[in-house]
Scaffold this motif. Structure first.
Motif, PDB file in Angstrom:
ATOM      1  N   ALA A  88      -5.078  -6.720  -7.345  1.00 13.19           N
ATOM      2  CA  ALA A  88      -6.000  -5.310  -7.152  1.00 13.19           C
ATOM      3  C   ALA A  88      -6.147  -4.801  -8.475  1.00 13.19           C
ATOM      4  CB  ALA A  88      -5.108  -4.612  -6.250  1.00 13.19           C
ATOM      5  N   PRO A  89      -4.868  -4.530  -9.047  1.00 17.45           N
ATOM      6  CA  PRO A  89      -5.047  -4.020 -10.477  1.00 17.45           C
ATOM      7  C   PRO A  89      -5.945  -4.664 -11.471  1.00 17.45           C
ATOM      8  CG  PRO A  89      -2.677  -4.732 -10.240  1.00 17.45           C
ATOM      9  CD  PRO A  89      -3.498  -4.740  -8.777  1.00 17.45           C
ATOM     10  N   LEU A  90      -5.762  -5.936 -11.494  1.00 16.66           N
ATOM     11  CA  LEU A  90      -6.614  -6.843 -12.252  1.00 16.66           C
ATOM     12  C   LEU A  90      -8.060  -6.639 -11.917  1.00 16.66           C
ATOM     13  CD1 LEU A  90      -6.030  -8.819 -14.503  1.00 16.66           C
ATOM     14  CD2 LEU A  90      -6.398 -10.995 -12.778  1.00 16.66           C
ATOM     15  N   GLY A 135      -5.248  -2.510  -3.511  1.00 14.10           N
ATOM     16  CA  GLY A 135      -3.857  -1.941  -3.627  1.00 14.10           C
ATOM     17  C   GLY A 135      -3.339  -1.368  -2.695  1.00 14.10           C
ATOM     18  N   GLY A 136      -4.214  -0.548  -1.995  1.00 16.14           N
ATOM     19  CA  GLY A 136      -3.603   0.161  -0.745  1.00 16.14           C
ATOM     20  C   GLY A 136      -3.285  -0.506   0.370  1.00 16.14           C
ATOM     21  N   HIS A 241      -2.341   5.309  -3.841  1.00 15.50           N
ATOM     22  CA  HIS A 241      -2.710   3.825  -3.810  1.00 15.50           C
ATOM     23  C   HIS A 241      -1.691   3.327  -4.705  1.00 15.50           C
ATOM     24  CE1 HIS A 241      -5.409   5.143  -6.703  1.00 15.50           C
ATOM     25  NE2 HIS A 241      -5.321   3.847  -7.218  1.00 15.50           N
ATOM     26  N   MET A 242      -1.227   4.037  -5.717  1.00 15.86           N
ATOM     27  CA  MET A 242      -0.316   3.332  -6.688  1.00 15.86           C
ATOM     28  C   MET A 242       1.158   3.619  -6.576  1.00 15.86           C
ATOM     29  SD  MET A 242      -2.355   3.930 -10.307  1.00 15.86           S
ATOM     30  CE  MET A 242      -2.317   5.698 -10.309  1.00 15.86           C
ATOM     31  N   VAL A 243       1.644   3.967  -5.217  1.00 14.86           N
ATOM     32  CA  VAL A 243       3.079   4.271  -5.072  1.00 14.86           C
ATOM     33  C   VAL A 243       3.998   3.134  -5.029  1.00 14.86           C
ATOM     34  CG1 VAL A 243       2.935   4.341  -2.652  1.00 14.86           C
ATOM     35  CG2 VAL A 243       4.476   5.827  -3.509  1.00 14.86           C
ATOM     36  N   GLU A 244       3.703   1.993  -4.506  1.00 15.99           N
ATOM     37  CA  GLU A 244       4.271   0.738  -4.685  1.00 15.99           C
ATOM     38  C   GLU A 244       4.336   0.026  -5.978  1.00 15.99           C
ATOM     39  OE1 GLU A 244       6.445   0.411  -2.512  1.00 15.99           O
ATOM     40  OE2 GLU A 244       5.730   1.435  -0.613  1.00 15.99           O
ATOM     41  N   TYR A 245       3.327   0.462  -6.791  1.00 16.00           N
ATOM     42  CA  TYR A 245       3.471  -0.087  -8.159  1.00 16.00           C
ATOM     43  C   TYR A 245       4.254   0.109  -9.274  1.00 16.00           C
ATOM     44  CZ  TYR A 245      -0.695  -2.794  -6.508  1.00 16.00           C
ATOM     45  OH  TYR A 245      -1.564  -3.552  -5.692  1.00 16.00           O
TER      46      TYR A 245
END
Length: 349
Positions: A88-90, A135-136, A241-245
């Motif tokens: 997802a981030p990629l 990501g989410g 959506h970035m809370v686990e990253y």
């Protein structure tokens, strides 16, 4: 035969690779200092000093943050879909960077200059929502999933307005080529009003002023910038959506977001502020290279975005949706018809 093969196939590929690497390196360094400027502007509005420790005046703060993120340990939740979680981030970062391939920063200064350049940028920016959704969903947690749904709804809502804004520009220019759009602004409303010198009065910001405002606000919403940062509203959804990253995956999401912001600043410059054209086409203004004017206008647009972030409180989600669907959509639809009518009635089409 070997020389012909090299000149026909190998050499163009090498040139494109060199241009792409040069663009990416320049863009990443520029984003580092755009991030620094964003923090300094925010600090100045709040009467703080902002980054001022790492390097002279804090100029190396962004690179220190990069080093910190790269050296951190990436943590993947046990219940996450690991493949999609890392992809997802990629996807978010690559899509944001790839749209810059068709952005002309001066006459002839672009990796590619297709006839459908504006459509390409719109398509790529529309796909960026997939990185957030992936990501989410892959995080397998309620807060990131809710944020991804919010972001999908928000980005789709404001893409509609952005699309209609682009149609009004297309009606005025008659081309989707970004270079043609810039040169069409060398003789516009100011020339028709009798101004003898090509100037900023010819740019589309004046002739299409309501659309300029709609595009600017929609660009802020499209990139999840405050006051429209509802997907990352830390008071409700922790960090969206970035809370686990963490570590480099989080950095890629953050990078994709800021590259998209720079892209919207560049698009605003190309569509409404004359691109690389000088503010007045007389000496000494036209002595300066086009890249200077393009960067200056892009920085001005970003400064306006940073000021909006600093002084406007965050919208509620219902206010955000109401603005997109009940204000911007009818206004942009009306402006499409009004622009077409004026062009046809005045014989300017």
């Amino acid at each position: 035969m070997d020389a012909v093969f090299f000149d026909t196939y190998i050499w163009p590929v090498l040139v494109i690779l060199f241009q792409s690497v040069l663009l990416l390196v320049t863009l990443l360094i520029f984003v580092a200092y755009i991030l620094y400027a964003d923090r300094k502007i925010f600090a100045a509005v709040q009467m703080r000093r902002g980054p001022n420790v790492v390097g002279p005046w804090g100029l190396l703060q962004s690179f220190a943050d990069l080093l910190k993120f790269v050296l951190k340990e990436p943590i993947i939740p046990a219940s996450a879909n690991k493949g999609v979680f890392l992809m997802a981030p990629l996807v978010a970062g690559v899509l944001a960077l790839s749209a810059w391939a068709v952005i002309p920063v001066a006459d002839g200064w672009s990796v590619a200059d297709p006839n459908l350049g504006l459509l390409f940028v719109f398509a790529i920016s529309s796909l960026e929502v997939y990185g957030i959704i992936m990501g989410g969903w892959a995080s397998n947690s309620k807060y990131p999933f809710l944020a991804a749904l919010r972001s999908a709804a928000q980005m789709v809502s404001y893409e509609v307005s952005i699309g209609f804004v682009m149609i009004t520009v297309l009606l005025c220019v008659g081309s989707l080529n970004l270079t043609d759009i810039v040169y069409a602004q060398s003789a516009g409303l100011g020339t028709r009003m009798g101004v003898p010198v090509n100037s900023f009065l010819d740019w589309h910001w004046l002739a299409l002023f309501p659309m300029f405002i709609v595009f600017f606000i929609s660009a802020i919403a499209e990139t999840n910038r405050p006051p429209f940062d509802l997907p990352e509203a830390e008071s409700e959804l922790v960090a969206g959506h970035m809370v686990e990253y963490s570590s480099t995956p989080f950095l890629l999401f953050f990078l994709g977001e800021f590259v998209a912001i720079c892209l919207m600043c560049a698009l605003t410059t190309l569509l409404f502020l004359g691109g690389w054209l000088p503010i007045i086409d007389i000496a000494p203004f036209n002595w300066l290279p086009g890249i200077f004017w393009f960067v200056l206008k892009g920085l001005f647009v970003f400064f306006c975005m940073a000021m909006v972030r600093s002084i406007v409180p965050r919208y509620r989600y219902d206010q955000l949706m109401r603005l997109g669907w009940k204000v911007f959509l009818p206004l942009s639809l009306f402006m499409v018809f009004a622009t077409a009518f004026v062009l046809q009635f005045m014989g300017w089409a």
